[in-house]
Design a protein around this motif. Structure first.
Motif, PDB file in Angstrom:
ATOM      1  N   ALA A 186       0.828  -1.205   0.000  1.00 40.43           N
ATOM      2  CA  ALA A 186       0.000   0.000   0.000  1.00 40.43           C
ATOM      3  C   ALA A 186       0.864   1.258   0.000  1.00 40.43           C
ATOM      4  O   ALA A 186       0.615   2.206  -0.767  1.00 40.43           O
ATOM      5  CB  ALA A 186      -0.929   0.000   1.199  1.00 40.43           C
ATOM      6  N   GLU A 187       1.878   1.286   0.846  1.00 35.30           N
ATOM      7  CA  GLU A 187       2.721   2.479   0.938  1.00 35.30           C
ATOM      8  C   GLU A 187       3.549   2.683  -0.315  1.00 35.30           C
ATOM      9  O   GLU A 187       3.762   3.825  -0.746  1.00 35.30           O
ATOM     10  CB  GLU A 187       3.613   2.375   2.174  1.00 35.30           C
ATOM     11  N   ALA A 188       4.010   1.607  -0.928  1.00 35.06           N
ATOM     12  CA  ALA A 188       4.783   1.739  -2.165  1.00 35.06           C
ATOM     13  C   ALA A 188       3.924   2.300  -3.288  1.00 35.06           C
ATOM     14  O   ALA A 188       4.346   3.199  -4.030  1.00 35.06           O
ATOM     15  CB  ALA A 188       5.355   0.381  -2.558  1.00 35.06           C
ATOM     16  N   ILE A 189       2.694   1.786  -3.414  1.00 38.81           N
ATOM     17  CA  ILE A 189       1.810   2.269  -4.481  1.00 38.81           C
ATOM     18  C   ILE A 189       1.460   3.737  -4.259  1.00 38.81           C
ATOM     19  O   ILE A 189       1.494   4.540  -5.201  1.00 38.81           O
ATOM     20  CB  ILE A 189       0.544   1.400  -4.555  1.00 38.81           C
ATOM     21  N   GLU A 190       1.125   4.097  -3.027  1.00 35.04           N
ATOM     22  CA  GLU A 190       0.785   5.495  -2.758  1.00 35.04           C
ATOM     23  C   GLU A 190       1.975   6.410  -3.045  1.00 35.04           C
ATOM     24  O   GLU A 190       1.821   7.455  -3.694  1.00 35.04           O
ATOM     25  CB  GLU A 190       0.339   5.665  -1.315  1.00 35.04           C
ATOM     26  N   ARG A 191       3.142   6.033  -2.586  1.00 36.21           N
ATOM     27  CA  ARG A 191       4.340   6.837  -2.822  1.00 36.21           C
ATOM     28  C   ARG A 191       4.599   7.011  -4.318  1.00 36.21           C
ATOM     29  O   ARG A 191       4.898   8.116  -4.791  1.00 36.21           O
ATOM     30  CB  ARG A 191       5.533   6.153  -2.143  1.00 36.21           C
ATOM     31  N   GLY A 192       4.460   5.927  -5.068  1.00 36.88           N
ATOM     32  CA  GLY A 192       4.709   5.993  -6.498  1.00 36.88           C
ATOM     33  C   GLY A 192       3.665   6.785  -7.259  1.00 36.88           C
ATOM     34  O   GLY A 192       3.997   7.558  -8.173  1.00 36.88           O
ATOM     35  N   LEU A 193       2.381   6.617  -6.899  1.00 34.92           N
ATOM     36  CA  LEU A 193       1.328   7.370  -7.587  1.00 34.92           C
ATOM     37  C   LEU A 193       1.481   8.873  -7.358  1.00 34.92           C
ATOM     38  O   LEU A 193       1.313   9.681  -8.278  1.00 34.92           O
ATOM     39  CB  LEU A 193      -0.048   6.903  -7.117  1.00 34.92           C
ATOM     40  N   LEU A 194       1.784   9.261  -6.122  1.00 35.17           N
ATOM     41  CA  LEU A 194       1.948  10.691  -5.829  1.00 35.17           C
ATOM     42  C   LEU A 194       3.156  11.261  -6.563  1.00 35.17           C
ATOM     43  O   LEU A 194       3.117  12.404  -7.050  1.00 35.17           O
ATOM     44  CB  LEU A 194       2.087  10.893  -4.325  1.00 35.17           C
ATOM     45  N   ALA A 195       4.222  10.478  -6.684  1.00 41.41           N
ATOM     46  CA  ALA A 195       5.381  10.934  -7.453  1.00 41.41           C
ATOM     47  C   ALA A 195       5.016  11.093  -8.925  1.00 41.41           C
ATOM     48  O   ALA A 195       5.460  12.048  -9.588  1.00 41.41           O
ATOM     49  CB  ALA A 195       6.539   9.948  -7.283  1.00 41.41           C
ATOM     50  N   ALA A 196       4.197  10.176  -9.445  1.00 44.30           N
ATOM     51  CA  ALA A 196       3.789  10.258 -10.846  1.00 44.30           C
ATOM     52  C   ALA A 196       2.874  11.452 -11.097  1.00 44.30           C
ATOM     53  O   ALA A 196       2.928  12.080 -12.160  1.00 44.30           O
ATOM     54  CB  ALA A 196       3.085   8.957 -11.248  1.00 44.30           C
ATOM     55  N   ILE A 197       2.025  11.779 -10.131  1.00 46.09           N
ATOM     56  CA  ILE A 197       1.183  12.970 -10.264  1.00 46.09           C
ATOM     57  C   ILE A 197       2.055  14.226 -10.260  1.00 46.09           C
ATOM     58  O   ILE A 197       1.868  15.146 -11.066  1.00 46.09           O
ATOM     59  CB  ILE A 197       0.138  13.019  -9.137  1.00 46.09           C
ATOM     60  N   GLU A 198       3.043  14.242  -9.392  1.00 50.94           N
ATOM     61  CA  GLU A 198       3.902  15.427  -9.279  1.00 50.94           C
ATOM     62  C   GLU A 198       4.724  15.660 -10.536  1.00 50.94           C
ATOM     63  O   GLU A 198       4.889  16.807 -10.969  1.00 50.94           O
ATOM     64  CB  GLU A 198       4.824  15.285  -8.074  1.00 50.94           C
ATOM     65  N   ASP A 199       5.226  14.596 -11.164  1.00 49.49           N
ATOM     66  CA  ASP A 199       6.080  14.801 -12.341  1.00 49.49           C
ATOM     67  C   ASP A 199       5.310  14.752 -13.661  1.00 49.49           C
ATOM     68  O   ASP A 199       5.891  14.873 -14.732  1.00 49.49           O
ATOM     69  CB  ASP A 199       7.246  13.800 -12.357  1.00 49.49           C
ATOM     70  N   GLY A 200       3.983  14.583 -13.596  1.00 55.09           N
ATOM     71  CA  GLY A 200       3.145  14.629 -14.792  1.00 55.09           C
ATOM     72  C   GLY A 200       2.967  13.314 -15.509  1.00 55.09           C
ATOM     73  O   GLY A 200       2.163  13.228 -16.451  1.00 55.09           O
TER      74      GLY A 200
END
Length: 297
Positions: free
Chosen positions: A236-250
């Motif tokens: 769960a934490e890995a997916i959340e961390r990765g999705l938020l990073a993907a939102i931030e970098d477009g």
């Protein structure tokens, strides 16, 4: 020793991994730090389950890559599917993750990753109607005219309860294909479908001569999340961390638009009458105060 070939994704590369199942349990996927995440996900046999899986898997691999995780993706084939059954399948460890429309029960039984996978577009609903009924909805400005009509939704879809709570007459059925046939046969008057799915579904059922209303959109807060078992903290934490990073970098938006940009352009959402509905199924933890997580036309 029994061997199984598993299609594997690991840090963006497509590999094939031979796993010896003697003495190794794929069900134990709540792995320790340093071990590769083994993630089992459902592959659905019926048409409904095949409308968007590539999008979810692309987001999942994007998130895991952004999180810097080593991982193995392992498909689990299902003969049939209901969302309520999938909740229990994840909870019991039949597979490790599924993407589903959220509600209070699902967020209680499972652990949601509260990053909306469609940026809320699952709650932007266009009306699928019968060809010839296009003018019937042209002057609609609020929900009142719809309260005199009948619609259809899935038996266990959260959307059924959402529409009913707003005073709409909903016929529930477990059969996805049957919903479109009910509309064609005149048993219901309209079928609200998300902007990310309505055009493809119209194409799938082109023989039924269905149309998409061009005048209104029903809008309510709604979110598809990745759901995992409640104790699967690392995943769960890995997916959340990765999705938020993907939102931030477009990169999240690039995936979204690659799959649904044409549908959004075709929908002309900013030219429609938007009729807003309440969604009593959303929990207080829903990140409605984070505008970067939600689509705005």
């Amino acid at each position: 020793m029994r061997l199984q070939v598993i299609k594997t994704v690991r840090k963006g590369a497509i590999l094939f991994l031979v796993v010896a199942l003697s003495g190794v349990s794929l069900a134990d996927s709540d792995t320790a730090e340093g071990e590769a995440l083994v993630i089992r996900y459902p592959v659905l046999g019926e048409e409904y389950g095949q409308t968007r899986p590539n999008y979810f898997l692309e987001l999942l691999t994007l998130a895991l890559d952004k999180a810097g995780e080593e991982y193995v993706l392992h498909p689990v084939t299902l003969s049939n599917f209901r969302e309520s059954r999938s909740v229990m399948s994840v909870a019991k460890g039949v597979y490790d993750i599924h993407w589903m429309n959220t509600n209070k029960t699902r967020e209680t039984v499972l652990r949601p990753v509260r990053v909306p996978l469609f940026k809320g577009l699952i709650g932007w609903r266009l009306l699928m109607i019968r060809s010839g009924d296009e003018d019937r909805f042209a002057d609609m400005r609020d929900l009142e005219p719809l309260r005199n009509l009948k619609t259809v939704q899935g038996h266990d879809w959260p959307d059924s309860a959402i529409l009913e709570s707003n005073g709409l007459r909903v016929i529930r059925t477990p059969h996805w294909e049957g919903m479109f046939k009910m509309l064609y046969a005149g048993r219901v008057d309209y079928f609200p479908r998300s902007v990310v799915e309505v055009w493809k579904e119209q194409s799938v059922f082109s023989g039924l001569n269905l149309a998409v209303d061009q005048h209104v959109a029903l809008v309510y807060p709604s979110a598809y999340y990745f759901f995992v078992r409640r104790n699967n903290t690392r995943l769960a934490e890995a997916i959340e961390r990765g999705l938020l990073a993907a939102i931030e970098d477009g990169s999240f938006d690039r995936v979204l638009m690659a799959h649904f940009g044409e549908s959004l352009e075709r929908a002309r959402l900013n030219e429609r009458t938007l009729i807003h509905l309440e969604n009593p199924l959303m929990t207080p933890e829903t990140p409605l105060d984070r505008p970067e997580l939600w689509y705005r036309p």
